[in-house]
Scaffold this motif. Structure first.
Motif, PDB file in Angstrom:
ATOM      1  N   MET A 128       0.911  -1.285   0.019  1.00 35.57           N
ATOM      2  CA  MET A 128      -0.045  -0.094  -0.004  1.00 35.57           C
ATOM      3  C   MET A 128       0.832   1.273   0.063  1.00 35.57           C
ATOM      4  N   GLU A 129       1.944   1.178   0.654  1.00 35.66           N
ATOM      5  CA  GLU A 129       2.880   2.501   0.845  1.00 35.66           C
ATOM      6  C   GLU A 129       3.395   2.479  -0.610  1.00 35.66           C
ATOM      7  N   ASP A 130       3.837   1.617  -1.234  1.00 31.63           N
ATOM      8  CA  ASP A 130       4.434   1.855  -2.504  1.00 31.63           C
ATOM      9  C   ASP A 130       3.408   2.260  -3.438  1.00 31.63           C
ATOM     10  N   LEU A 131       2.230   1.794  -3.315  1.00 33.12           N
ATOM     11  CA  LEU A 131       1.170   2.265  -4.432  1.00 33.12           C
ATOM     12  C   LEU A 131       0.858   3.761  -4.064  1.00 33.12           C
ATOM     13  N   TYR A 132       0.980   4.406  -2.772  1.00 31.78           N
ATOM     14  CA  TYR A 132       0.725   5.632  -2.423  1.00 31.78           C
ATOM     15  C   TYR A 132       1.975   6.395  -2.919  1.00 31.78           C
ATOM     16  N   LEU A 133       3.061   6.160  -2.700  1.00 32.63           N
ATOM     17  CA  LEU A 133       4.320   6.819  -2.931  1.00 32.63           C
ATOM     18  C   LEU A 133       4.929   7.113  -4.431  1.00 32.63           C
ATOM     19  N   ASN A 134       4.644   5.805  -5.005  1.00 34.08           N
ATOM     20  CA  ASN A 134       5.106   5.730  -6.209  1.00 34.08           C
ATOM     21  C   ASN A 134       4.129   5.677  -7.474  1.00 34.08           C
TER      22      ASN A 134
END
Length: 264
Positions: free
Chosen positions: A152-158
């Motif tokens: 989820m963090e990767d989908l948000y940040l990247n």
């Protein structure tokens, strides 16, 4: 004297023009730099939704109508499938190669099931009209909250996803991992939007749903469920245990409503 006056008359407008030129240029600037800034501001207010799906079929059972509703408004949606649905056992779904996909002759029953269920997920993505998806391929029962959070963090940040949907917690360990991973995400990024949907909400026999909030709405999505029915049929076709796991009459398929828990 006359010549001096002529010079003054010519010079004053030139001085005024030189003085005002930077101001006029700034007001009418259409350079790529300003255009990029405007595009950034526009995109920052645009929602991109990510569905974090434990297994193939969870997105359709719990949120098929909601998906249709979002897509009808042009919302960008990414689907992230965490586990392949390859679990074996007496209480787990058995599948058949209904769509005649290529399966290695000597592969295990678990691997066969993985291929068939991942193929069904791809077919459902095509029905919904979505080509923005990823399948992580974890085995059933091995997904962790930390892996969900990292995803989820990767989908948000990247990738710019700023609205997240996943399942509520319940007796399934992969469902619980998605619930816990979203909790970790919500604690670190509280200003994003988070949504949950229960998988067993309509089923007569179900474990209690564990949600991150008591704030929920039973959304009427009946006008958006034609694709949900088609997607549901794909999953129904591959299952050899019927109607225990996919009984239309028992509510795992419902054309409305869908319960959504809202955080932010």
């Amino acid at each position: 004297m006359k010549k001096t006056l002529q010079i003054i008359i010519i010079t004053i407008p030139l001085i005024l023009l030189i003085t005002l030129l930077p101001i006029l240029s700034a007001n009418n600037d259409t350079s790529p730099t300003n255009g990029s800034q405007n595009d950034t501001n526009a995109s920052s207010s645009t929602e991109k939704v990510a569905f974090i799906i434990p297994h193939p079929d969870d997105e359709t059972i719990g949120a098929g109508g909601t998906i249709g509703k979002l897509m009808s408004t042009g919302t960008r949606i990414h689907f992230e499938l965490m586990a392949s649905g390859d679990g074996e056992g007496a209480t787990l779904l058995n599948v058949t190669n209904y769509y005649k996909i290529d399966i290695p002759a000597n592969s295990s029953a678990s691997y066969n099931k993985k291929l068939i269920r991942e193929d069904s997920f791809k077919r459902v993505m095509a029905i919904y009209g979505c080509d923005d998806y990823n399948m992580q391929g974890y085995s059933d029962g091995t997904v962790t909250a930390a892996e969900v959070f990292t995803t989820m963090e990767d989908l948000y940040l990247n990738q710019g996803c700023n609205v997240f949907y996943t399942v509520t917690g319940d007796g399934n360990s992969d469902h619980m991992a998605c619930y816990q991973g979203m909790l970790m995400m919500e604690m670190k990024y509280p200003n994003l939007k988070y949504r949950e949907f229960p998988i067993y909400y309509y089923h007569a026999s179900r474990p209690a749903s564990l949600a991150l909030t008591n704030n929920y709405t039973d959304e009427s999505v009946s006008q958006y469920t034609s694709k949900k029915l088609s997607a549901f049929q794909v999953y129904y076709n591959i299952n050899t245990i019927r109607p225990i796991f996919y009984p239309y009459s028992d509510g795992l398929y419902s054309n409305s409503p869908e319960r959504m828990y809202y955080i932010n």
